[in-house]
Write a protein that holds these residues in place. Structure first.
Motif, PDB file in Angstrom:
ATOM      1  N   PHE A 126       6.408 -14.726   3.028  1.00 54.73           N
ATOM      2  CA  PHE A 126       7.657 -14.294   3.629  1.00 54.73           C
ATOM      3  C   PHE A 126       8.697 -15.390   3.454  1.00 54.73           C
ATOM      4  N   PRO A 127       9.954 -15.010   3.269  1.00 53.89           N
ATOM      5  CA  PRO A 127      11.004 -16.038   3.176  1.00 53.89           C
ATOM      6  C   PRO A 127      11.278 -16.652   4.544  1.00 53.89           C
ATOM      7  N   LYS A 128      11.998 -17.733   4.554  1.00 54.06           N
ATOM      8  CA  LYS A 128      12.391 -18.336   5.822  1.00 54.06           C
ATOM      9  C   LYS A 128      13.454 -17.455   6.475  1.00 54.06           C
ATOM     10  N   GLY A 129      13.363 -17.319   7.778  1.00 55.69           N
ATOM     11  CA  GLY A 129      14.331 -16.488   8.489  1.00 55.69           C
ATOM     12  C   GLY A 129      13.761 -15.122   8.817  1.00 55.69           C
ATOM     13  N   ARG A 130      14.041 -14.669  10.009  1.00 58.73           N
ATOM     14  CA  ARG A 130      13.474 -13.403  10.480  1.00 58.73           C
ATOM     15  C   ARG A 130      14.044 -12.198   9.735  1.00 58.73           C
ATOM     16  N   VAL A 131      15.336 -12.234   9.439  1.00 57.79           N
ATOM     17  CA  VAL A 131      15.960 -11.092   8.765  1.00 57.79           C
ATOM     18  C   VAL A 131      15.351 -10.889   7.383  1.00 57.79           C
ATOM     19  N   GLY A 132      15.214 -11.979   6.636  1.00 58.65           N
ATOM     20  CA  GLY A 132      14.616 -11.883   5.311  1.00 58.65           C
ATOM     21  C   GLY A 132      13.178 -11.416   5.365  1.00 58.65           C
ATOM     22  N   SER A 133      12.433 -11.895   6.353  1.00 61.04           N
ATOM     23  CA  SER A 133      11.032 -11.496   6.496  1.00 61.04           C
ATOM     24  C   SER A 133      10.908 -10.018   6.833  1.00 61.04           C
ATOM     25  N   LEU A 134      11.783  -9.538   7.716  1.00 65.11           N
ATOM     26  CA  LEU A 134      11.772  -8.116   8.058  1.00 65.11           C
ATOM     27  C   LEU A 134      12.130  -7.261   6.848  1.00 65.11           C
ATOM     28  N   ALA A 135      13.060  -7.753   6.037  1.00 64.29           N
ATOM     29  CA  ALA A 135      13.444  -7.019   4.829  1.00 64.29           C
ATOM     30  C   ALA A 135      12.263  -6.915   3.870  1.00 64.29           C
ATOM     31  N   VAL A 136      11.553  -8.023   3.691  1.00 65.23           N
ATOM     32  CA  VAL A 136      10.369  -8.014   2.826  1.00 65.23           C
ATOM     33  C   VAL A 136       9.325  -7.045   3.368  1.00 65.23           C
ATOM     34  N   ALA A 137       9.075  -7.105   4.670  1.00 67.46           N
ATOM     35  CA  ALA A 137       8.087  -6.215   5.284  1.00 67.46           C
ATOM     36  C   ALA A 137       8.478  -4.749   5.107  1.00 67.46           C
ATOM     37  N   GLY A 138       9.774  -4.459   5.227  1.00 65.36           N
ATOM     38  CA  GLY A 138      10.242  -3.093   5.031  1.00 65.36           C
ATOM     39  C   GLY A 138      10.033  -2.608   3.613  1.00 65.36           C
ATOM     40  N   VAL A 139      10.310  -3.475   2.646  1.00 65.96           N
ATOM     41  CA  VAL A 139      10.098  -3.116   1.235  1.00 65.96           C
ATOM     42  C   VAL A 139       8.613  -2.892   0.966  1.00 65.96           C
ATOM     43  N   VAL A 140       7.768  -3.748   1.536  1.00 62.96           N
ATOM     44  CA  VAL A 140       6.321  -3.575   1.375  1.00 62.96           C
ATOM     45  C   VAL A 140       5.894  -2.215   1.914  1.00 62.96           C
ATOM     46  N   GLY A 141       6.432  -1.836   3.075  1.00 64.30           N
ATOM     47  CA  GLY A 141       6.106  -0.530   3.640  1.00 64.30           C
ATOM     48  C   GLY A 141       6.534   0.610   2.737  1.00 64.30           C
ATOM     49  N   ALA A 142       7.745   0.519   2.185  1.00 64.14           N
ATOM     50  CA  ALA A 142       8.257   1.583   1.319  1.00 64.14           C
ATOM     51  C   ALA A 142       7.439   1.706   0.040  1.00 64.14           C
ATOM     52  N   VAL A 143       7.157   0.572  -0.603  1.00 62.53           N
ATOM     53  CA  VAL A 143       6.377   0.591  -1.850  1.00 62.53           C
ATOM     54  C   VAL A 143       4.964   1.100  -1.585  1.00 62.53           C
ATOM     55  N   ASN A 144       4.386   0.647  -0.489  1.00 66.42           N
ATOM     56  CA  ASN A 144       3.038   1.094  -0.127  1.00 66.42           C
ATOM     57  C   ASN A 144       2.998   2.603   0.059  1.00 66.42           C
ATOM     58  N   SER A 145       4.012   3.148   0.709  1.00 70.53           N
ATOM     59  CA  SER A 145       4.039   4.592   0.953  1.00 70.53           C
ATOM     60  C   SER A 145       4.171   5.377  -0.349  1.00 70.53           C
ATOM     61  N   LEU A 146       4.942   4.855  -1.293  1.00 77.76           N
ATOM     62  CA  LEU A 146       5.109   5.548  -2.573  1.00 77.76           C
ATOM     63  C   LEU A 146       3.805   5.564  -3.365  1.00 77.76           C
ATOM     64  N   ILE A 147       3.082   4.440  -3.342  1.00 73.31           N
ATOM     65  CA  ILE A 147       1.780   4.394  -4.013  1.00 73.31           C
ATOM     66  C   ILE A 147       0.824   5.388  -3.361  1.00 73.31           C
ATOM     67  N   SER A 148       0.827   5.416  -2.033  1.00 74.42           N
ATOM     68  CA  SER A 148      -0.042   6.340  -1.305  1.00 74.42           C
ATOM     69  C   SER A 148       0.340   7.792  -1.592  1.00 74.42           C
ATOM     70  N   TYR A 149       1.646   8.051  -1.698  1.00 75.60           N
ATOM     71  CA  TYR A 149       2.099   9.423  -1.945  1.00 75.60           C
ATOM     72  C   TYR A 149       1.623   9.920  -3.310  1.00 75.60           C
ATOM     73  N   LEU A 150       1.613   9.024  -4.289  1.00 75.99           N
ATOM     74  CA  LEU A 150       1.128   9.414  -5.612  1.00 75.99           C
ATOM     75  C   LEU A 150      -0.326   9.874  -5.542  1.00 75.99           C
ATOM     76  N   VAL A 151      -1.129   9.158  -4.751  1.00 80.57           N
ATOM     77  CA  VAL A 151      -2.540   9.531  -4.605  1.00 80.57           C
ATOM     78  C   VAL A 151      -2.660  10.868  -3.884  1.00 80.57           C
ATOM     79  N   PHE A 152      -1.908  11.032  -2.798  1.00 84.28           N
ATOM     80  CA  PHE A 152      -1.922  12.305  -2.077  1.00 84.28           C
ATOM     81  C   PHE A 152      -1.433  13.436  -2.979  1.00 84.28           C
ATOM     82  N   GLY A 153      -0.408  13.147  -3.762  1.00 85.28           N
ATOM     83  CA  GLY A 153       0.143  14.175  -4.635  1.00 85.28           C
ATOM     84  C   GLY A 153      -0.861  14.683  -5.646  1.00 85.28           C
ATOM     85  N   ILE A 154      -1.661  13.763  -6.174  1.00 81.48           N
ATOM     86  CA  ILE A 154      -2.666  14.142  -7.172  1.00 81.48           C
ATOM     87  C   ILE A 154      -3.836  14.875  -6.519  1.00 81.48           C
ATOM     88  N   THR A 155      -4.351  14.329  -5.423  1.00 79.60           N
ATOM     89  CA  THR A 155      -5.548  14.907  -4.800  1.00 79.60           C
ATOM     90  C   THR A 155      -5.261  16.219  -4.076  1.00 79.60           C
TER      91      THR A 155
END
Length: 201
Positions: A126-155
């Motif tokens: 995580f970067p220094k600073g709470r705002v930057g860390s929250l932004a990174v965490a949010g992006v991780v959540g979004a990317v994770n959901s897209l990867i998961s959606y691809l699996v759900f979409g196929i199955t």
């Protein structure tokens, strides 16, 4: 992997789950058991709400499943932690009554892998600073959901639906998962302050 031995401690350094020390393994075992049991109950809640409100419930409630993989990899910043925790939590989840059956093994594996890959974009830091860390965490959540959606979409053959329906569902899921990523970071920060999380190497 480098191992440095002293009179009382052994410090392992590495970027994969194989280099975890004993306290980190204990922490992962705790998350495996706790997350599996809670997700089993959450699966029943999701099943009921989907029956009432339709697929829209999935985009809102589904993020709680990927939350646990993100919490694991935020706590122990090594590749494979999310995948291992999510996959090995499956027996607990099924025993707790998750109604989605043996496919949960597949979903959990890719939801955990999604957390590993998404946080890996930021080199597990995580970067220094709470705002930057929250932004990174949010992006991780979004990317994770897209990867998961691809699996759900196929199955679940979701990609047979109209393109616009898939785009709306993916966008909604990613947007909601930004919150779940930030929430995982918040819980991680709280656990870190009370020294429940193993210290970083």
């Amino acid at each position: 992997m480098e191992v440095v031995q002293g009179s009382t401690t052994v410090i392992k350094r590495g970027w994969t789950v194989a280099s975890c020390n004993r306290r980190q393994w204990v922490w992962m075992v705790a998350i495996i058991a706790i997350s599996g049991i809670i997700k089993g109950g959450w699966g029943q809640v999701r099943f009921i709400t989907e029956a009432i409100f339709g697929p829209a419930a999935t985009t809102v409630l589904g993020g709680f499943f990927i939350f646990w993989g993100m919490l694991a990899v935020f706590s122990i910043k090594k590749f494979g932690v999310g995948t291992l925790v999510m996959t090995l939590g499956t027996p607990f989840e099924l025993a707790a009554g998750n109604p989605f059956g043996q496919m949960v093994w597949v979903y959990n594996f890719f939801e955990g892998l999604g957390a590993d890959v998404a946080f890996g974009i930021f080199r597990y830091r995580f970067p220094k600073g709470r705002v930057g860390s929250l932004a990174v965490a949010g992006v991780v959540g979004a990317v994770n959901s897209l990867i998961s959606y691809l699996v759900f979409g196929i199955t679940l053959n979701l990609f047979s639906l109209p393109l616009i329906a898939n785009l709306i569902s993916m966008a909604t899921s990613a947007f909601v998962s930004i919150f779940w990523g930030m929430f995982a970071f918040g819980i991680y920060g709280t656990l870190q302050r009370v020294r429940a999380v193993p210290p970083e190497e």
